[in-house]
Design an enzyme around this catalytic site. Sequence first.
Site, PDB file in Angstrom:
ATOM      1  N   HIS A  77      -0.891   4.501   7.196  1.00  0.00           N
ATOM      2  CA  HIS A  77      -0.152   5.101   6.093  1.00  0.00           C
ATOM      3  C   HIS A  77       0.159   6.568   6.380  1.00  0.00           C
ATOM      4  O   HIS A  77      -0.511   7.209   7.190  1.00  0.00           O
ATOM      5  CB  HIS A  77      -0.964   4.974   4.805  1.00  0.00           C
ATOM      6  CG  HIS A  77      -1.476   3.589   4.566  1.00  0.00           C
ATOM      7  ND1 HIS A  77      -2.740   3.182   4.958  1.00  0.00           N
ATOM      8  CD2 HIS A  77      -0.880   2.515   4.011  1.00  0.00           C
ATOM      9  CE1 HIS A  77      -2.908   1.910   4.642  1.00  0.00           C
ATOM     10  NE2 HIS A  77      -1.795   1.475   4.076  1.00  0.00           N
ATOM     11  N   SER A  97       0.800  -1.228   0.000  1.00  0.00           N
ATOM     12  CA  SER A  97       0.000   0.000   0.000  1.00  0.00           C
ATOM     13  C   SER A  97       0.829   1.273   0.000  1.00  0.00           C
ATOM     14  O   SER A  97       0.306   2.346  -0.320  1.00  0.00           O
ATOM     15  CB  SER A  97      -0.945   0.015   1.210  1.00  0.00           C
ATOM     16  OG  SER A  97      -0.210  -0.108   2.420  1.00  0.00           O
ATOM     17  N   ASP A 100      -3.818   7.884   8.109  1.00  0.00           N
ATOM     18  CA  ASP A 100      -4.971   7.110   8.582  1.00  0.00           C
ATOM     19  C   ASP A 100      -4.628   6.112   9.687  1.00  0.00           C
ATOM     20  O   ASP A 100      -5.421   5.231   9.995  1.00  0.00           O
ATOM     21  CB  ASP A 100      -5.627   6.373   7.412  1.00  0.00           C
ATOM     22  CG  ASP A 100      -4.681   5.382   6.731  1.00  0.00           C
ATOM     23  OD1 ASP A 100      -3.550   5.206   7.215  1.00  0.00           O
ATOM     24  OD2 ASP A 100      -5.079   4.786   5.705  1.00  0.00           O
TER      25      ASP A 100
END
Length: 374
Positions: A344, A39, A341
């Site tokens: 990340h 990610s 968040d």
Amino acid sequence: MALSSGSSAIIAVMIWSILLLPAMSESHCYTTIFSFGDSLADTGNYLLSGPARFPAVAHLPYGETFFHHPTGRFCNGRLIIDFMAEAYGLPLLPPYLAIQGNESERYAKGVNFAVAGATALDVSYFVERRIPGLWTADSLSVQLGWFNNTLPSLCSENCHDYLKRALFVVGEIGGNDFNFALIQGRKSIDEVVSYVPDVVSAIVEAVNVLIKQGAVELVVPGNLPIGCSTLYLTVFRSANPLDYDPLTGCLIKFNEFAVYYNSYLQDALQKLRRQQPQAKIIYADYYNSAMGFFRNPPIFGFESVLKACCGVGEPYNFNLILMCSAATNVCKDPSTYANWDGIHLTEKAYEWMAHGFLNGLFTYPWLKPPMLCH
């Protein structure tokens, strides 16, 4: 070889960069970027792969800062790979799963194979160890398969010159192998340490395969200081103040683990350099790059580095179940936060890290300076 974030190391890098400019200017610039990872680099593959364990990424506030709409990036804006592509004058890398039919030739300047939640090791490794909760089965080996499927349409019969001018970014990958084990599998940190050789072996083998296929310049990032991650700070919250670094507020034992893993990875890459001297294998020091703003937030314009910009809950504005969504709190100015968040980082944090890599401060050996590519 681990890179220091100290002032003496920075001065040394700047001096050597100046001395090496004439030699570097004679080299070719990158005409293509291929990205593999999780990610931290995914530009939309996870979102395009079907039903997701993290559906919020398909909605605002994800993407609000730069794109003004969700793109599948786990961020409020751009990622490190985006800043790298921009610096070299290349388009932002499209996700592999966006390629339709015979349109591969349209992506000759770069493709992103990274998938959020991806692991360096295959799913079977985690099944055998009873580690649940993986977000995706699209591990590093699967991503390499995608690359092999795409390559023939990008360079037809002779790929040597095409791949010679390409930059391969292999990672960050491997962090989720430990995240799932520690958080979902509730494995002890001592047990997870035993996974390190297997994770590193998978990454090194992937790099080796790409070199044998013709890759010449490859970037392999290490792991972030996970002891500073909002996720880890919340899940492993401790009442013992000795568990925390008094300078940063980060969890000491998890950062020590990240340092150990990064050192192991660097040793393995150094061995591979000796085996593949024709290739330039670049280590990107994610750990020390990020530790700069965890240690000195104001210097980077951050008001908060441990609390999530988007989330809910005290003391870190993070809840593992609710996570970030339009229904949770979003800070007014994400550029003043390092953490987006809870898992990340923000676009601004990634931008600072990208600058460090592109300027040669946190890469060994150095990337080609973008200023000489235009």
